[in-house]
Design a protein around this motif. Structure first.
Motif, PDB file in Angstrom:
ATOM      1  N   UNK A  60      50.752  31.854  35.835  1.00 27.89           N
ATOM      2  CA  UNK A  60      52.691  33.207  35.615  1.00 27.89           C
ATOM      3  C   UNK A  60      52.463  33.925  36.252  1.00 27.89           C
ATOM      4  N   UNK A  61      54.007  34.281  36.343  1.00 32.76           N
ATOM      5  CA  UNK A  61      53.846  35.982  37.057  1.00 32.76           C
ATOM      6  C   UNK A  61      53.360  36.701  36.334  1.00 32.76           C
ATOM      7  N   UNK A  62      52.785  37.834  36.767  1.00 29.62           N
ATOM      8  CA  UNK A  62      52.930  39.270  36.087  1.00 29.62           C
ATOM      9  C   UNK A  62      53.519  40.360  35.838  1.00 29.62           C
ATOM     10  N   UNK A  63      54.364  40.772  34.890  1.00 31.14           N
ATOM     11  CA  UNK A  63      55.196  41.494  34.470  1.00 31.14           C
ATOM     12  C   UNK A  63      54.723  43.075  36.269  1.00 31.14           C
ATOM     13  N   UNK A  64      53.406  42.701  36.397  1.00 31.16           N
ATOM     14  CA  UNK A  64      53.471  43.747  37.864  1.00 31.16           C
ATOM     15  C   UNK A  64      53.682  43.247  38.693  1.00 31.16           C
ATOM     16  N   UNK A  65      54.091  44.501  39.964  1.00 34.28           N
ATOM     17  CA  UNK A  65      54.542  43.035  40.900  1.00 34.28           C
ATOM     18  C   UNK A  65      53.676  42.920  41.812  1.00 34.28           C
ATOM     19  N   UNK A  66      54.077  41.240  42.291  1.00 31.09           N
ATOM     20  CA  UNK A  66      52.513  41.026  43.422  1.00 31.09           C
ATOM     21  C   UNK A  66      51.304  39.951  42.312  1.00 31.09           C
ATOM     22  N   UNK A  67      51.192  40.672  41.196  1.00 32.44           N
ATOM     23  CA  UNK A  67      50.221  39.769  39.846  1.00 32.44           C
ATOM     24  C   UNK A  67      50.629  38.755  39.221  1.00 32.44           C
ATOM     25  N   UNK A  68      49.516  38.168  39.298  1.00 34.18           N
ATOM     26  CA  UNK A  68      49.822  37.170  38.063  1.00 34.18           C
ATOM     27  C   UNK A  68      48.942  37.074  37.449  1.00 34.18           C
ATOM     28  N   UNK A  69      49.006  36.162  36.395  1.00 32.41           N
ATOM     29  CA  UNK A  69      48.245  36.032  34.998  1.00 32.41           C
ATOM     30  C   UNK A  69      47.572  34.246  35.067  1.00 32.41           C
ATOM     31  N   UNK A  70      46.545  33.526  35.060  1.00 31.62           N
ATOM     32  CA  UNK A  70      45.646  31.802  35.371  1.00 31.62           C
ATOM     33  C   UNK A  70      45.834  32.142  33.785  1.00 31.62           C
ATOM     34  N   UNK A  71      46.450  30.747  33.608  1.00 36.12           N
ATOM     35  CA  UNK A  71      45.053  30.565  32.266  1.00 36.12           C
ATOM     36  C   UNK A  71      44.659  28.979  32.548  1.00 36.12           C
ATOM     37  N   UNK A  72      43.482  28.599  32.556  1.00 34.29           N
ATOM     38  CA  UNK A  72      42.685  28.052  32.579  1.00 34.29           C
ATOM     39  C   UNK A  72      42.846  26.414  32.066  1.00 34.29           C
ATOM     40  N   UNK A  73      42.934  24.505  32.583  1.00 34.31           N
ATOM     41  CA  UNK A  73      43.178  23.717  31.670  1.00 34.31           C
ATOM     42  C   UNK A  73      41.937  22.928  32.015  1.00 34.31           C
ATOM     43  N   UNK A  74      42.103  23.367  29.986  1.00 31.65           N
ATOM     44  CA  UNK A  74      40.684  21.505  30.475  1.00 31.65           C
ATOM     45  C   UNK A  74      40.915  20.261  30.814  1.00 31.65           C
ATOM     46  N   UNK A  75      39.354  19.788  31.068  1.00 33.09           N
ATOM     47  CA  UNK A  75      39.325  18.843  31.360  1.00 33.09           C
ATOM     48  C   UNK A  75      39.768  18.595  33.323  1.00 33.09           C
TER      49      UNK A  75
END
Ligand SMILES: Nc1ncnc2c1ncn2[C@@H]1O[C@H](COP(=O)(O)OP(=O)(O)O)[C@@H](O)[C@H]1O
Ligand SMILES: [Mg+2]
Length: 254
Positions: free
Chosen positions: A239-254
């Motif tokens: 996901x794009x973060x609200x902070x410029x140039x940064x992001x959030x990662x959500x891992x998916x199982x399996x």
């Protein structure tokens, strides 16, 4: 550029461990080094501070080839916090941090007010100022890690290299240490495993695979779903973060 690595190669015997790596870090910025185990992160950090010699290519500090800088000047300028740093167990916390002043002291010069100030400042920055007299052997893994970082800070480096500095730390101290590093007026290169922490605290990232840089740029540019799957073998949603140039990662199982 504060640190510039230009087409650097390093080999052990016939095995290429670092294979033509180029990267650079601007003064005061934090570069995150990512990559699976064995991708060459620790080797690259050792090459940057000349603990290992490059087979080919050049490492520059502030524009100068480190092969031409004296060992003393390198030690006064760059601090390395190794992954498995060992310390004599019969010493106190402050003894360990005082070691950081060694490169600044001549063989005959006595301990100065400036040395004391650097040691106290370093202990305070990692939140260990109340533990100065505690024996090293009685510290937890996370506390030892913080003391090693304090030793590096006491060195008052202009470049700081950290090899997985958040190992053994609880989440609060992981955030504290990376927050501290990102606010320091020091150029840093940090090997990290946690992609979210890297995206939060690093100005730029370089991803290593088998001794080569396979992606480099801002966290948002580098940490794509495709790269995470290809290099780390993990499916993730970015996901794009609200902070410029940064992001959030959500891992998916399996
Ligand atoms: N002195 C050495 N002799 C032989 N192999 C080495 C040496 N140093 C590192 N390696 C190998 O080089 C690869 C990269 O190691 P390293 O830089 O520690 O990777 P990372 O820090 O990304 O886990 C590994 O396969 C490691 O076993
Ligand atoms: Mg390593």
């Amino acid at each position: 550029m504060s640190i510039a690595v230009d087409n650097v190669t390093f080999a052990a015997g016939n095995t290429l461990i670092v294979n033509g790596i180029s990267l650079s870090v601007e003064k005061g910025k934090v570069l995150g080094l990512l990559g699976p185990n064995g991708s060459g992160k620790s080797s690259l950090l050792r090459l940057i501070c000349r603990l290992r010699k490059v087979r080919s290519g050049v490492v520059r500090l502030g524009g100068s080839d480190i092969a031409l800088i004296s060992r003393g000047d390198i030690a006064r300028r760059i601090a390395l916090v190794e992954q498995q740093a060992t310390t004599d167990t019969q010493v106190t916390v402050i003894d360990v941090v005082r070691l950081g002043r060694t490169p600044h002291r001549g063989p005959l010069s006595s301990w100065s007010v400036r040395d004391d100030a650097a040691v106290l400042d370093a202990l305070t920055r990692v939140g260990m100022q109340d533990r100065a007299g505690q024996l090293w052997q009685t510290l937890s893994g996370g506390e030892r890690q913080r003391v090693h970082i304090a030793r590096a800070l006491a060195q008052t480096p202009s470049e700081l290299l950290l090899d997985e500095p958040t190992n053994h730390l609880d989440i609060q101290h992981q955030l504290d240490i990376l927050g501290l590093i990102s606010k320091l007026d020091v150029t840093s290169v940090v090997a990290l495993h946690d992609l979210n922490l890297a995206a939060m605290f690093c100005d730029s990232l370089a991803v290593l695979q088998k001794g080569e840089v396979v992606a480099a740029g801002s966290p948002e540019e580098v940490l794509t779903q495709e790269l995470i799957e290809r290099v780390f073998g993990v499916r993730a949603h970015v996901q794009k973060s609200s902070v410029h140039g940064r992001c959030n990662i959500q891992y998916m199982a399996g």
